[in-house]
Scaffold this motif. Structure first.
Motif, short mmCIF file in Angstrom:
data_model
loop_
_atom_site.label_atom_id
_atom_site.label_comp_id
_atom_site.label_asym_id
_atom_site.label_seq_id
_atom_site.Cartn_x
_atom_site.Cartn_y
_atom_site.Cartn_z
N LEU A 165 8.13 20.01 -15.75
CA LEU A 165 7.49 21.10 -15.01
C LEU A 165 7.35 22.36 -15.84
O LEU A 165 6.72 23.33 -15.39
CB LEU A 165 8.30 21.42 -13.74
N THR A 166 7.91 22.38 -17.03
CA THR A 166 7.94 23.61 -17.83
C THR A 166 6.56 24.20 -18.10
O THR A 166 6.37 25.40 -17.93
CB THR A 166 8.68 23.35 -19.15
N PRO A 167 5.55 23.41 -18.52
CA PRO A 167 4.24 24.03 -18.80
C PRO A 167 3.64 24.73 -17.57
O PRO A 167 3.15 25.86 -17.68
CB PRO A 167 3.38 22.83 -19.23
N SER A 168 3.69 24.09 -16.43
CA SER A 168 3.11 24.69 -15.23
C SER A 168 3.88 25.93 -14.80
O SER A 168 3.29 26.94 -14.40
CB SER A 168 3.07 23.68 -14.08
N VAL A 181 14.04 39.24 -19.75
CA VAL A 181 14.28 38.32 -20.88
C VAL A 181 15.41 37.35 -20.54
O VAL A 181 15.30 36.14 -20.76
CB VAL A 181 14.61 39.11 -22.15
N LYS A 182 16.49 37.88 -19.97
CA LYS A 182 17.63 37.02 -19.60
C LYS A 182 17.25 36.05 -18.50
O LYS A 182 17.57 34.84 -18.56
CB LYS A 182 18.79 37.91 -19.14
N ALA A 183 16.54 36.53 -17.48
CA ALA A 183 16.18 35.66 -16.35
C ALA A 183 15.24 34.55 -16.79
O ALA A 183 15.40 33.39 -16.39
CB ALA A 183 15.55 36.49 -15.24
N GLN A 184 14.26 34.87 -17.62
CA GLN A 184 13.34 33.84 -18.11
C GLN A 184 14.08 32.82 -18.95
O GLN A 184 13.85 31.61 -18.85
CB GLN A 184 12.21 34.48 -18.91
N HIS A 185 14.96 33.30 -19.82
CA HIS A 185 15.73 32.38 -20.68
C HIS A 185 16.55 31.42 -19.82
O HIS A 185 16.55 30.20 -20.04
CB HIS A 185 16.63 33.20 -21.60
N ASP A 186 17.25 31.97 -18.84
CA ASP A 186 18.09 31.12 -17.98
C ASP A 186 17.25 30.20 -17.11
O ASP A 186 17.62 29.04 -16.87
CB ASP A 186 18.97 32.01 -17.09
N PHE A 187 16.10 30.70 -16.65
CA PHE A 187 15.23 29.88 -15.80
C PHE A 187 14.75 28.64 -16.54
O PHE A 187 14.85 27.51 -16.03
CB PHE A 187 14.04 30.72 -15.32
N PHE A 188 14.23 28.82 -17.74
CA PHE A 188 13.68 27.68 -18.47
C PHE A 188 14.79 26.76 -18.99
O PHE A 188 14.60 25.55 -19.09
CB PHE A 188 12.79 28.16 -19.61
N ARG A 189 15.94 27.32 -19.31
CA ARG A 189 17.06 26.47 -19.71
C ARG A 189 17.50 25.58 -18.56
O ARG A 189 17.71 24.37 -18.72
CB ARG A 189 18.22 27.34 -20.19
N LYS A 190 17.59 26.15 -17.38
CA LYS A 190 17.96 25.39 -16.19
C LYS A 190 16.87 24.38 -15.83
O LYS A 190 17.17 23.24 -15.46
CB LYS A 190 18.18 26.36 -15.02
N PRO A 230 10.51 39.88 -26.10
CA PRO A 230 11.54 39.70 -27.14
C PRO A 230 12.34 38.43 -26.87
O PRO A 230 12.53 38.04 -25.72
CB PRO A 230 12.42 40.95 -26.98
N PRO A 231 12.83 37.77 -27.91
CA PRO A 231 13.66 36.58 -27.71
C PRO A 231 15.00 36.98 -27.12
O PRO A 231 15.45 38.12 -27.27
CB PRO A 231 13.82 36.01 -29.13
N PHE A 232 15.62 36.03 -26.45
CA PHE A 232 16.92 36.32 -25.85
C PHE A 232 18.00 36.29 -26.93
O PHE A 232 18.24 35.27 -27.57
CB PHE A 232 17.26 35.31 -24.76
N VAL A 233 18.62 37.45 -27.13
CA VAL A 233 19.76 37.57 -28.03
C VAL A 233 20.90 38.20 -27.23
O VAL A 233 20.77 39.34 -26.76
CB VAL A 233 19.43 38.45 -29.25
N PRO A 243 18.52 26.33 -5.65
CA PRO A 243 18.62 27.75 -5.31
C PRO A 243 18.73 28.66 -6.54
O PRO A 243 18.21 29.77 -6.55
CB PRO A 243 19.90 27.82 -4.47
N ARG A 244 19.41 28.16 -7.57
CA ARG A 244 19.56 28.97 -8.79
C ARG A 244 18.20 29.23 -9.43
O ARG A 244 17.91 30.34 -9.89
CB ARG A 244 20.48 28.24 -9.77
N LEU A 245 17.35 28.21 -9.47
CA LEU A 245 16.01 28.38 -10.02
C LEU A 245 15.20 29.37 -9.19
O LEU A 245 14.48 30.22 -9.73
CB LEU A 245 15.28 27.03 -10.07
N TYR A 246 15.30 29.27 -7.87
CA TYR A 246 14.55 30.18 -7.01
C TYR A 246 15.00 31.63 -7.22
O TYR A 246 14.18 32.56 -7.27
CB TYR A 246 14.73 29.80 -5.54
N LYS A 247 16.31 31.81 -7.37
CA LYS A 247 16.84 33.15 -7.57
C LYS A 247 16.37 33.72 -8.91
O LYS A 247 15.97 34.90 -9.00
CB LYS A 247 18.37 33.12 -7.52
N LEU A 248 16.41 32.93 -9.95
CA LEU A 248 15.96 33.38 -11.26
C LEU A 248 14.47 33.69 -11.26
O LEU A 248 14.01 34.67 -11.87
CB LEU A 248 16.27 32.32 -12.32
N LEU A 249 13.70 32.85 -10.58
CA LEU A 249 12.26 33.08 -10.49
C LEU A 249 11.97 34.39 -9.76
O LEU A 249 11.09 35.16 -10.15
CB LEU A 249 11.58 31.90 -9.80
#
Length: 1233
Positions: free
Chosen positions: A615-618, A598-607, A470-473, A578-584
């Motif tokens: 690096l987004t595609p990989s 959904v929230k973690a993926q949204h925040d990860f790709f935004r960051k 689902p999309p992040f809302v 570190p923020r990216l590692y934590k979200l991942l």
């Protein structure tokens, strides 16, 4: 004409009443303006046919005086222009001015308009409106066509009017301007190129649309004057093409053709003379020009006016269709790309274009195949539903198996997008949508089971379009929490599964990422990134760096672009965020629910976009491979609810959802039980409720997996304990199994389990067969998990198993005709056979549970001997006692014996004890029954992948070289390929390269070995198969060295086997040299020292014998010729890859039956007789196989196949018997049937 008298009724000419002088000295502006208003008022009211022209001569001359035309006051000039227009109207058709004066007058008119008419609210708007109206209706504007240098004046008029049009004036003003331009074009003998350029310029803007007045004016003018303009337009384009034909970039020519396309959309009548020019371009020598013409004509034929164009220019239509086979790929590509709107064309044309595109799906150029597939991703749902043929959709699906990744992606993406559009209708049970699109997920997933390269694109298509997160809302109350409907998300998955067949469901489970052992390699990557710290490492720098590099290497080999993935993963590690590692980590955590994911993926790709967007595609690919994006812990409540709603076996939407929910829960229980932790109470309730059979078995299996993972979760309520004991002693095999496993983790397990074991042991002799099966399954769990409790009655139980069960022959069923098959459907398996299989497992579990004890060998030796005896006797313990036993039962028994030996071999002490019988076990891969071979291979591969078995067991994979079923050979090849990718160099050498000498030794002992040419040729193909997979420029030196060293040792068993080995070594050397020659490799001397395995080889007695053997040739003199034939025959002609539909394979002279396919029942139990879990996915993915636990070892049910090559002595004896006419196999019903 007869003169008319005053009495005839015709009124006399009217004279102008205005008598004042317009131009006088010292006159004020107001006075002049007042005079002009009066004059204009009178002139406007006069009738052209009733005016006395002579009375106008005075004002006519004054109006064109410089004092008026150059007056500074706008009002004076506005009224003067109106008066001049009235004069021209009243004098029409003759002009009362000289050509010079007319030129000045018209320039004066349009100067006033262009300078002052800026909107309907300007001062003197009515006068400007009157001027335009007069020029339009009276057509006095045509007088400019007779002026000297008329082109210059006309050009000014065109420029001014189109400039006026952009001011968004009222529609009637726009109409006047159009009529003025139309009148000029119609009256002018020719139109200058500059004037035409102004018209064409209105179409040049790619964003031009009918709402824009200037564009609308141009369209109106062109459509009204098409007959007159088409010759000018043709010359216009001809000039552009001729003048730019020598240019290398063809930019001007492309622009001109874009203009033609836009003209066709708005003014097709203009192009009657241009279309033949385009047809000529289709045959031009320059491929670029052909491509440009092909593209523009294609888009013209595929728009709404394309039908008229094809009817009016049939030769052009046919010439354009011919470009589909143009010799230039660029032209063919343009043909395809320009056809994307072909459904806008009339039905007959659309069918013709669709047929052409269907042919282009097999074009030799991958860019063209990809372009065809991409077209269908751009369709809207209604067009796809009503115009797209299912035949063409199926053809696109075939391209998912294309050898080029770009084509695979476009095909999968198009199908998935179409399914996404159709899903709401499918969910609402729309018959057309279901018929046309519901099969798409099944087909995509099926592709991953037959072609490993498909996994990446299918994975992407599934996650983006078919089963997206689902999309992040943000939640209305807490923006840090995602607002998602977990039940709807889970039901979406079950709706998709309604139309999946069993293999596709299995593939979906693989893509769901619940199978890999955790922590996964991706989890390890995140931890390694944290340790790496962006390259700033305080201690153990080399170790940390090497670890990170090794993990990146392993992940990258399973990527579609290993080099890019490797580079991006290193860059990600260097970001040190570190923020990216934590979200991942949150995304990868099995305990993360849907909202958190959904929230973690949204925040990860935004960051990530902020810091390293490249690096987004990989990283997207990495997350798809690691996180639980298809099913996770949030799915469990809905799945349990759906299971409990199912009743009976009727095929309904509710029951299908229940079946698939049960399947998902069972797979979760087997591979990722941690997801179930928050839902223990729901599982216990399902067990205690007891009203729903599916709910009970799901609850039992899930709870059994959970307590095995975490014994602290064992339920302690007395009612639950009593219920579990009742199930453990009951007659349901599966209930008994999982209930017994749960009990085995109780705190008082020795007492409770001991009591149950004693009750079962005491009732074995009198138990009905169905009860006996359940009892043996329960005992197996106790032998495995609570050996102390089992050993209390082990003597009684084992005596019963041997004497009263396994030693009893498996007789053929009464009144059942022998059909010559060696496998039976699961539903037809007798309770007696189920009991025998359960007994073999029980004995195996007992041996495994004592593996670490001092008396392990003493306890297990009888079991090992029994299992080997079963293999020696083809599935029987009694041997050749004159009783003909049921071949179908024997196949299942010997498969279970072979699988049990595999698992026992994971224990080093047992593997050593079984070493002398390794050949016998290895030949199971060449069993006469297809299901035995496949079942054995499915259990072998994951054990090899996780290096649970000694290295010599890798040799077995290469014994599939002659298998008549391609899927077995493919599965073995894929397993080897995955091992090559996964293993680091030192382990690769140990497990895949050093075993070459073991392969040669095994072949020397092979039952089919003989020194005749035909037999040696067949044996040599095993070596060729090995070299095709392992032989490379890096390994060839070692392999040749091993083959050479083989002649420096002897076989401890006999001289005959030694000579066989020497012959195999010589064949291997010849094949290696031929392979090196074929690839232009050198075969350098191996620089290292190797030690040959001492368990199968011994040194020569003395140097003289060693020298003698080294100089002796053991192959016939003509061997070199036929060995070369093996190499030359091996490479097959490259063909377009297709998904196999029907397998055919040579059987080396033996008759082959079509293997019987089975209808699989729910094999949720990995140990059950009826469900050999395909615990490895190497044949269906480019990732590692899923881990199989020691208990996942039932038999795969399917039909059987007569294996001609490598069959043992008694298998050869059966060959004649097994050559009966094959019967066509039935096809297992789909889940949506």
């Amino acid at each position: 004409m007869v003169a008319q008298t005053r009495h005839s009724g015709q009124p006399s000419p009217k004279k102008l009443a205005f008598r004042e002088k317009l131009v006088t000295k010292g006159q004020s502006n107001d006075a002049l303006l007042k005079k002009l208003k009066a004059l204009h008022s009178e002139l406007a009211g006069m009738d052209q046919d009733l005016v006395d022209a002579n009375s106008l001569s005075g004002v006519r001359k004054e109006l064109v005086s410089s004092s008026i035309m150059l007056h500074k006051d706008r009002g004076v000039k506005a009224y003067a222009a109106c008066c001049m227009a009235d004069i021209l109207r009243l004098y029409a058709p003759d002009a009362p001015y000289t050509q010079a004066e007319l030129r000045d007058i018209f320039q004066f008119f349009f100067k006033q308009l262009s300078n002052n008419l800026k909107g309907s609210d300007v001062t003197y708007y009515s006068q400007y409106f009157h001027l335009l109206e007069s020029l339009s209706t009276v057509k006095s504007i045509v007088l400019v066509c007779d002026l000297p240098n008329a082109d210059e004046v006309i050009l000014g008029i065109f420029r001014d009017l189109f400039a006026l049009a952009r001011r968004d004036l009222p529609k009637n003003v726009e109409t006047f301007m159009a009529e003025i331009l139309i009148a000029i074009i119609d009256e002018s003998p020719s139109l200058s190129g500059d004037a035409l350029e102004i018209i064409m310029a209105q179409f040049m803007d790619k964003n031009a649309r009918v709402e824009q007045p200037a564009y609308r004016l141009a369209v109106n003018v062109c459509n009204q004057t098409a007959d007159k303009l088409q010759r000018h337009v043709a010359l216009y384009f001809t000039d552009i093409i001729v003048s730019n034909s020598e240019e290398e970039d063809f930019e001007q020519i492309r622009t001109a053709h874009d203009l033609i396309k836009r003209l066709h959309t708005s003014c097709p009548g203009l192009l009657s003379s241009v279309i033949p020019q385009l047809e000529e371009e289709l045959h031009a020598d320059a491929s670029t020009l052909r491509a440009i013409a092909t593209h523009v004509l294609g888009e013209m034929f595929c728009d709404k006016a394309g039908g008229d164009l094809a009817r009016n220019h049939p030769s052009t239509w046919n010439a354009w269709l011919g470009r589909k086979v143009d010799k230039s790929p660029a032209v063919r590509l343009k043909f395809v790309e320009s056809s994307k709107g072909f459904y806008n064309a009339p039905a007959e044309m659309a069918e013709t274009i669709e047929s052409a595109l269907n042919g282009k799906l097999l074009d030799p150029d991958d860019k063209i195949r990809a372009a065809v597939c991409k077209i269908y991703s751009q369709l809207d749902y209604e067009t796809a539903k009503h115009r797209l043929s299912e035949h063409h959709l199926k053809a696109i699906a075939g391209r998912v198996a294309d050898k080029k990744s770009a084509v695979r992606f476009e095909a999968a993406n198009s199908l998935a997008k179409l399914y996404s559009l159709a899903y709401p209708e499918i969910e609402n049970n729309d018959v057309t949508a279901i018929s046309k699109f519901s099969w798409i997920p099944n087909e995509l997933l099926r592709m991953t089971t037959v072609i490993a390269d498909c996994r990446t694109v299918v994975e992407q298509a599934i996650s983006e379009h078919i089963l997206p997160l689902p999309p992040f809302v943000p939640n209305a109350e807490n923006s840090k929490i995602a607002e998602v409907d977990e039940k709807a998300w889970t039901d979406h998955l079950l709706n998709v599964m309604r139309y999946l067949t069993e293999p596709s469901v299995t593939a979906l489970v693989v893509l769901s990422n619940i199978k890999p052992i955790r922590p996964t390699i991706i989890d390890s990557f995140v931890d390694a990134c944290v340790q790496y710290n962006g390259g700033i490492i305080d201690e153990n720098e080399d170790k940390v760096t090497q670890k990170l590099s090794r993990i990146i290497e392993v992940i990258s080999v399973y990527s579609p672009d290993p080099g890019k993935m490797k580079e991006d993963l290193r860059a990600f590690a260097k970001t040190n965020e570190p923020r990216l590692y934590k979200l991942l980590k949150t995304c990868l955590d099995v305990h993360t629910d849907l909202k958190g994911l959904v929230k973690a993926q949204h925040d990860f790709f935004r960051k990530l976009e902020q810091s390293s967007s490249n690096l987004t595609p990989s990283m997207t690919t990495l997350l798809r491979r690691g996180c639980l994006h298809i099913v996770n812990t949030s799915s469990i409540p809905t799945l349990i609810e759906r299971v409990q709603k199912g009743h009976g076996n009727t095929i309904t939407k509710t029951n299908l959802a229940a079946n698939h929910a049960q399947l998902l829960l069972i797979n979760i229980a087997k591979f990722c039980p941690a997801l179930l932790k928050p839902h223990v109470d729901d599982l216990v309730n399902a067990i205690e409720d007891g009203g729903n059979e599916k709910g009970v078995i799901v609850g039992l299996q899930a709870l059994a997996s959970l307590v095995k993972l975490d014994p602290a979760l064992v339920p302690t309520a007395s009612s639950t304990v009593e219920t579990l004991q009742n199930h453990a002693l009951g007659s349901s095999r599966r209930h008994a199994k999982f209930a017994s496993r749960i009990i085995a983790f109780f705190d008082e397990k020795d007492d409770i389990c001991g009591s149950v074991v004693e009750r079962i042991a005491d009732s074995l002799d009198d138990a009905p067969e169905d009860q006996l099966v359940a009892h043996l399954v329960s005992l197996g769990q106790f032998a495995r998990f609570v050996p102390n409790a089992f050993e209390q009655k082990s003597d009684v139980i084992t005596a019963f198993l041997l004497r009263k069960l396994l030693m009893i022959p498996s007789l053929c069923p009464d009144n059942v005709e022998d059909d010559g098959e060696e496998w039976t459907e699961d539903d037809d398996v007798s309770d007696n056979l189920k009991a025998k299989i359960a007994a073999i497992k029980l004995l195996r579990y007992r041996s495994m549970s004592h593996a670490k004890s001092k008396n392990a060998v003493d306890i297990s030796t009888p079991v090992l001997k029994m299992l080997v005896t079963i293999l020696d006797h083809g599935g029987s313990l009694t041997g050749d006692n004159g009783i003909e036993e049921d071949r179908k039962a024997l196949s299942r028994i010997r498969l279970q014996a072979a699988v049990s030996l595999l698992y026992l071999s994971t224990v080093p002490v047992y593997a050593e004890a079984l070493a002398p019988k390794f050949l016998r076990l290895a030949l199971t891969i060449q069993d006469t029954c297809y299901n035995v071979r496949m079942g054995f291979l499915q259990k072998l591969v994951p054990l090899l992948f996780y290096r649970k078995l000694p290295a010599r067991y890798n040799v077995i994979l290469f014994l599939t070289a002659h298998d008549p079923e391609e899927d077995i050979k493919q599965k073995a090849s894929a397993a080897v390929t995955n091992l090559l990718k996964k293993l680091p160099p030192e382990l690769r050498t140990e497990n895949l390269e050093f075993i070459f000498i073991r392969l040669l030794h095994l072949l020397a002992h092979h039952p089919d070995f003989a020194m005749s040419q035909s037999e040696l040729q067949d044996i040599a193909k095993y070596i060729q198969f090995y070299l095709e997979l392992i032989g490379s420029e890096e390994t060839i030196s070692l392999l040749y060295h091993l083959a050479s060293k083989g002649k420096t040792v002897r076989d401890p068993e006999s001289q005959v086997y030694s000579e066989n080995l020497y012959a195999m070594c010589e064949i291997a050397q010849e094949l290696i040299k031929l392979r090196a020659q074929h690839h232009n490799w050198t075969v350098p001397t191996y620089p290292g020292k190797i030690k040959l395995p001492s368990d199968i080889l011994r040194p020569q007695p003395n140097a003289d014998i060693a020298n003698k053997i080294a100089k002796q040739t053991f192959l016939p003199s003509e061997a070199s010729a036929w060995i070369a034939e093996i190499v030359t025959v091996a490479p097959k002609e490259k063909k377009e890859r297709k998904v196999p539909v029907k397998r055919k394979a040579a059987t080396n002279g033996h008759t082959k039956r079509t293997r019987k396919k089975r209808k699989r029942e729910d094999s949720s139990d990995g140990e059950d007789f009826d469900g050999l879990t395909d615990a490895t996915d190497v044949d269906m993915s480019d990732g590692p196989p899923a881990h199989t636990s020691e208990n996942d070892d039932g038999e795969e049910s399917a039909g059987e196949e007569q294996l001609g090559r490598g069959a043992r002595g008694k298998a050869k004896a059966r060959a004649k018997r097994n050559s009966r006419t094959s019967r066509k196999a039935g096809t297992p019903p789909s889940s949506d049937s």
